[in-house]
Write an enzyme that holds these catalytic residues in place. Structure first.
Site, PDB file in Angstrom:
ATOM      1  N   GLU A 158       0.829  -1.206   0.000  1.00 47.00           N
ATOM      2  CA  GLU A 158       0.000   0.000   0.000  1.00 47.00           C
ATOM      3  C   GLU A 158       0.863   1.255   0.000  1.00 47.00           C
ATOM      4  OE1 GLU A 158      -3.446   0.192  -0.273  1.00 47.00           O
ATOM      5  OE2 GLU A 158      -3.088  -1.895  -0.798  1.00 47.00           O
ATOM      6  N   TRP A 185       1.898   1.746  -3.522  1.00 42.57           N
ATOM      7  CA  TRP A 185       0.847   2.378  -4.333  1.00 42.57           C
ATOM      8  C   TRP A 185       0.909   3.895  -4.155  1.00 42.57           C
ATOM      9  CZ3 TRP A 185      -2.115   1.212  -8.283  1.00 42.57           C
ATOM     10  CH2 TRP A 185      -2.445  -0.127  -8.534  1.00 42.57           C
ATOM     11  N   TRP A 203     -20.085  11.778 -19.528  1.00 40.84           N
ATOM     12  CA  TRP A 203     -20.538  11.876 -18.146  1.00 40.84           C
ATOM     13  C   TRP A 203     -21.895  12.575 -18.076  1.00 40.84           C
ATOM     14  CZ3 TRP A 203     -17.624   8.729 -15.619  1.00 40.84           C
ATOM     15  CH2 TRP A 203     -16.255   8.639 -15.870  1.00 40.84           C
ATOM     16  N   ASN A 216     -10.521   2.478   3.435  1.00 39.30           N
ATOM     17  CA  ASN A 216      -9.998   2.415   2.070  1.00 39.30           C
ATOM     18  C   ASN A 216     -10.862   1.563   1.145  1.00 39.30           C
ATOM     19  OD1 ASN A 216      -7.816   2.986   0.112  1.00 39.30           O
ATOM     20  ND2 ASN A 216      -7.550   0.767   0.174  1.00 39.30           N
ATOM     21  N   TRP A 227     -15.833  11.790 -12.647  1.00 41.40           N
ATOM     22  CA  TRP A 227     -14.981  11.466 -11.513  1.00 41.40           C
ATOM     23  C   TRP A 227     -14.368  12.706 -10.867  1.00 41.40           C
ATOM     24  CZ3 TRP A 227      -9.873  12.971 -11.868  1.00 41.40           C
ATOM     25  CH2 TRP A 227      -9.378  13.235 -13.151  1.00 41.40           C
ATOM     26  N   TRP A 235      -9.255   7.871  -7.655  1.00 40.40           N
ATOM     27  CA  TRP A 235     -10.454   8.168  -8.435  1.00 40.40           C
ATOM     28  C   TRP A 235     -10.304   7.754  -9.897  1.00 40.40           C
ATOM     29  CZ3 TRP A 235     -15.390   9.423  -7.576  1.00 40.40           C
ATOM     30  CH2 TRP A 235     -15.750   9.713  -6.260  1.00 40.40           C
TER      31      TRP A 235
END
Length: 477
Positions: free
Chosen positions: A277, A280, A309, A344, A362, A385
């Site tokens: 993590e 990331w 969208w 998370n 988004w 996102w």
């Protein structure tokens, strides 16, 4: 002549490169600049600003033990800093400025322009890399390109770490007294003095280190098995400290290694997963540094520009307020509103519901998160996102759509998390609570009906994304 360390999102004395090197060179002052207008432009959450300034107060006390005075001043907009900083340095007889790099496009522009003006004024500028394990751009594919697949990036990190293990800086040693008192009066108007918030999110390096120590002693080995269950809350909750730089990522990495006999790619699954993590986080920092468009609200993938969208203010508001009719989504959003933090796993679930089932842009969700999160971080928030929206690098494939009811049944099987945040559903049994049936005798009617049909909205999203990707293929053929 004095050294000046310009503090930003690095509010710590331990393992702080800019502070360390400044003190190595001579008598040091510390500077923090309040920029409330700039913070608003960057959608900084009020709870994050409060946490940052409470940490700044605690940091002043630790700096005082090192005889490093902290000067807090205000400059509303960063564009004013290239003129203000040289004046500050002349006033305080500063010969060198040290700062730790930040990687947003506005931050990089600010630092570049300030450095140019300072050097023109005869003041040396030292830029240190401190928010990442490795300098962005130092890890490349065999073709010399930035990694766009996380697994390959992780392997490159592992190779580097095997070859050259991380080393933290030695603890700072107090310098001779400067005769200058810290100046903190500018902070006071911005402090909320909220006891509940202070209890939930205690400030200071000592509190952050105690939290890291507790996690590594008690919970990290179960992290792999339990991290996805929000009712258990077996996560480190260190993200606010990392976002404000109260802990360095190196310190977190090394303390976790101690819990795993020095291993980062084998041994305890919990430790390896938690360290992954952190990688990331590293991946998204590198992407942000090397791709300025990510700071400008642009998708990483070209196909992301062609997704149609929807514009639906009503559904946007329902999502923001935790009134979608899907209990796990709503419980997560209410947790965010009440605490400034969200588990998370739930961040992924609510973001994918937003982008896929609601087919809302988004960027609206990304901005809302930044306005609410105590741990709001541009790189991590944007990366998360865009992963959920299937517009980012190494993102979820566009046809992958989490089902919030299935996610609820799997990761909150007894509805404990839902009941905590949606007391109006507490009377429902463990099956009904995941998707209340309106009109049922056991249902009070105070909870809204689902604002979207999961099956048809999933089909709508897949068709929209398929068209966007198809148009990309036709243009490239």
């Amino acid at each position: 002549m004095r050294q000046l360390v310009w503090l930003r999102n690095d509010l710590r004395t331990i393992d702080n490169s800019a502070l360390h090197h400044a003190m190595q060179q001579g008598p040091t002052l510390a500077l923090y600049i309040l920029s409330p207008v700039q913070w608003q432009l960057h959608d900084e959450a009020a709870i994050k600003l409060d946490f940052r300034l409470r940490n700044l107060q605690q940091l002043a006390e630790r700096l005082q033990l090192l005889n490093v005075p902290l000067i807090v001043t205000q400059c509303d907009l960063w564009q004013e800093l290239p003129q203000r900083l040289p004046e500050f340095c002349r006033t305080w007889q500063v010969s060198s400025l040290h700062f730790n790099a930040e990687y947003g496009v506005n931050e990089q522009q600010r630092d570049r322009q300030c450095a140019e003006q300072l050097e023109a004024a005869g003041i040396r500028v030292y830029r240190h890399g401190d928010s990442c394990l490795f300098p962005p751009g130092s890890l490349r594919t065999q073709q010399g390109q930035m990694f766009q697949v996380f697994t390959a990036f992780k392997k490159a990190c592992w190779q580097r770490l095997h070859a050259a293990p991380l080393r933290s800086l030695p603890p700072p040693v107090a310098q001779a007294p400067t005769g200058i008192a810290s100046q903190l009066d500018a902070i006071q108007p911005y402090l909320a003095h909220n006891p509940d918030r202070e209890r939930l999110w205690p400030a200071g390096e000592d509190a952050a280190w105690q939290q890291l120590e507790r996690f590594c002693r008690q919970d990290i080995h179960n992290y792999q098995q339990e991290r996805n269950f929000p009712a258990l809350d077996n996560t480190s909750r260190l993200s606010p400290a990392l976002a404000c730089g109260v802990l360095s990522v190196r310190s977190c990495w090394q303390r976790a290694l101690l819990a795993n006999q020095g291993e980062f790619d084998s041994g305890s699954e919990g430790v390896v997963t938690w360290l992954t993590e952190l990688l990331w986080r590293e991946f998204y920092q590198h992407l942000l540094a090397l791709n300025p468009r990510l700071s400008k609200g642009e998708p990483f993938l070209e196909s992301g520009k062609r997704i149609p969208w929807r514009n639906d203010p009503g559904q946007l508001h329902a999502w923001q307020q935790g009134r979608t009719g899907f209990p796990l989504i709503d419980a997560a959003m209410r947790q965010l509103a009440a605490t400034g933090w969200m588990h998370n796993r739930l961040r992924m679930v609510v973001a994918m519901f937003f982008c896929k089932n609601l087919l809302l842009d988004w960027r609206l969700g990304e901005r809302w998160f930044m306005q609410q999160l105590i741990d709001g971080d541009l790189a991590a928030n944007n990366g998360g996102w865009q992963w959920c929206a299937s517009t980012g690098t190494d993102a979820a494939p566009y046809f992958r759509v989490f089902n919030p009811v299935t996610q609820s049944q799997r990761f909150d099987p007894k509805g404990e998390f839902i009941r905590r945040w949606l007391p109006e559903l507490a009377h429902l049994d463990d099956k009904q609570i995941h998707l209340p049936q309106h009109g049922h005798d056991l249902f009070s009617g105070s909870y809204p009906a689902p604002i979207v049909d999961l099956k048809s909205s999933r089909a709508r999203a897949i068709e929209a994304f398929s068209r966007a990707n198809g148009s990309l293929n036709s243009l490239s053929s």
